[in-house]
Design an enzyme around this catalytic site. Structure first.
Site, mmCIF file in Angstrom:
data_model
loop_
_atom_site.group_PDB
_atom_site.id
_atom_site.type_symbol
_atom_site.label_atom_id
_atom_site.label_comp_id
_atom_site.label_asym_id
_atom_site.label_seq_id
_atom_site.Cartn_x
_atom_site.Cartn_y
_atom_site.Cartn_z
ATOM 1 N N VAL A 295 0.857 -1.178 0.000
ATOM 2 C CA VAL A 295 0.000 0.000 0.000
ATOM 3 C C VAL A 295 0.895 1.232 0.000
ATOM 4 O O VAL A 295 1.666 1.434 0.936
ATOM 5 C CB VAL A 295 -0.932 0.023 1.225
ATOM 6 C CG1 VAL A 295 -1.801 1.272 1.213
ATOM 7 C CG2 VAL A 295 -1.792 -1.229 1.273
ATOM 8 N N CYS A 296 0.813 2.027 -1.053
ATOM 9 C CA CYS A 296 1.656 3.211 -1.193
ATOM 10 C C CYS A 296 0.961 4.422 -0.591
ATOM 11 O O CYS A 296 0.016 4.962 -1.165
ATOM 12 C CB CYS A 296 1.988 3.466 -2.657
ATOM 13 S SG CYS A 296 3.072 2.235 -3.394
ATOM 14 N N LEU A 297 1.435 4.841 0.575
ATOM 15 C CA LEU A 297 0.884 6.012 1.252
ATOM 16 C C LEU A 297 2.013 6.731 1.972
ATOM 17 O O LEU A 297 2.876 6.086 2.594
ATOM 18 C CB LEU A 297 -0.177 5.606 2.278
ATOM 19 C CG LEU A 297 -1.592 5.306 1.788
ATOM 20 C CD1 LEU A 297 -2.429 4.772 2.937
ATOM 21 C CD2 LEU A 297 -2.244 6.542 1.190
#
Length: 466
Positions: free
Chosen positions: A111-113
């Protein structure tokens, strides 16, 4: 991990579980609060609408990452630095690592955050110890927008004809796969249905044991590797949103043809993409089979309940006692007029006759509601169904009411919550509670629409006494 970290995580989970957000849920094994699972319900008016997207175990600081045997969950270990450092979050609704549901949610579960430190962000967007599990889940949910194509860096403001076409086609395939993977595939696994339509036989136990935990096979073995804390939640929500799923299929089927290939996006690559073909005809067949199987499961609870009653099991005794207490409580309550009887003297099936309250749109109506309890109550919540047809934005076409209660173990609280949802005249707009698409559109539409809603509701009330 320090006691401070464990206390912090425990409090965060308790706070999420206590709030009334209908789109987030968290759970962990009682023996280890560090193994956290979460589920996000896809936001309405997006291609993710009412999908069940699961986040795997969230644990601060990875030591090791591996696939456990016979499981799609990632196994990681806690470090000693939470909440000073962000936890590692793994998305597990990926069709076994084969489906990328968003530019920022990879097929492998990454998850890219910026809040997680997995993507560069602006100053102030980094992780801080003031944040926690809920802020992470809300950030992930914000990625599930009506136009997720714009989440990809470099495509935020793309508006040429090619990009507009891609945006439309990206939304189309996400909608299809959200239904297929996050809803249909998940429920089929819960119910033992193969994609071809075969249903594993299920029948009540006939052993002579007096222990209810051995009478009926439990779905919630928290000590096993198959920790499925959202099984009951997803089943209940499926019944809420079944009509919405069918409506989504009806609308999407006009835009694409069965057998049409998904379009690969410019930012997708082999091993991290969403590939496949549209087949809404097949999805509808599978959806209807799930609904049929869930209804049969509810009917089977009654049979299992009679077996437990015959053995004088504790679950039957508990429900019999609650039934008697609830009947007495409503005899004394002058504000609500209803009667309750057991169907075939079975404490697992209650028949409620509710009389519409005077001076409301329900005035003069008589509504029969069937409340079916699971042998695993309260681990599985009861399923209610209006046997009297009623046009209402909180009641699905098959009679399933949309309601929630925080006291899941108390049968009376379920009845109170159903009546409250039924009688609420000026509810705040919440698309997560609108389970009858036609009624909802009229209720929240123009002044003329609202008049039409009230007319249809009143006609249904009048028919209830015929």
């Amino acid at each position: 991990m320090s006691n401070h970290s464990i206390i912090r995580i425990t409090k965060e989970l308790a706070d999420i579980q206590k709030n009334s957000d209908l789109s987030l849920a968290v759970a962990c094994r009682d023996v280890d609060v560090r193994n956290v699972k979460a589920i996000i319900i896809g936001p309405s008016d997006t291609p993710y609408e009412f999908g069940f997207f699961e986040v795997g175990e969230m644990r601060p600081h990875i030591h090791k990452l591996e696939y456990p045997a016979n499981s799609s969950q990632f196994q990681v270990k806690f470090g000693k630095d939470y909440p000073a450092k962000a936890p590692t979050v793994v998305a597990t609704t990926t069709n076994g690592g084969r489906c990328r549901f968003n530019p920022n949610i990879y097929a492998q579960g990454k998850v890219c955050l910026s809040i997680l430190g997995t993507w560069r962000g602006e100053r102030g967007e980094e992780w801080s110890s003031a944040q926690g599990v809920e802020s992470i889940l809300i950030s992930i949910q914000s990625l599930m927008s009506s136009n997720p194509y714009e989440n990809e860096p470099g495509f935020e403001t793309a508006n040429d004809e090619g990009d507009k076409k891609n945006q439309k086609e990206y939304v189309a395939k996400i909608r299809h796969e959200s239904l297929r993977i996050s809803v249909i595939q998940r429920l089929e696994e819960y119910l033992g249905i193969s994609p071809t339509g075969e249903v594993a036989p299920q029948c009540p136990s006939t052993s002579d044991s007096d222990d209810d935990s051995h009478d009926i096979d439990r779905d919630y073995d928290e000590g096993s590797v198959n920790f499925e804390p959202f099984r009951d939640l997803c089943k209940r929500r499926f019944l809420w949103y079944f009509d919405s799923y069918l409506l989504a299929i009806k609308k999407a089927s006009v835009e694409v043809k069965d057998g049409q290939q998904f379009t690969r996006m410019p930012f997708e690559c082999t091993g991290n993409c969403m590939e496949g073909k549209f087949n809404y005809t097949e999805l509808e067949r599978r959806l209807r089979l799930i609904k049929k199987t869930l209804d049969e499961e509810t009917d089977r609870w009654a049979v299992e309940g009679l077996i437990i009653k015959k053995r004088e099991g504790t679950a039957a005794a508990n429900l019999q006692r609650q039934y008697e207490q609830v009947v007495e409580a409503y005899k004394r309550d002058k504000n609500v007029t209803l009667t309750i009887e057991l169907v075939d003297k079975n404490p697992f099936v209650w028949c409620i006759a509710y009389f519409g309250r005077p001076m409301t749109n329900l005035d003069g109506g008589l509504f029969r509601i069937k409340l079916s309890f699971s042998p695993r109550f309260p681990d599985e919540q009861p399923r209610a169904k209006f046997e009297t047809s009623l046009f209402h934005h909180r009641i699905a076409l098959d009679g399933t009411p949309c309601y929630t209660t925080k006291r899941v173990e108390d049968a009376k609280s379920h009845i109170e919550a159903i009546i409250e949802a039924l009688e609420e005249e000026s509810p705040p707009y919440d698309p997560r509670t609108l389970v009858n698409p036609e009624a909802s559109k009229l209720f929240w539409g123009s002044a003329d629409d609202k008049k039409m809603y009230n007319r249809k509701l009143r006609r249904a009330v009048q028919r209830s006494m015929e």
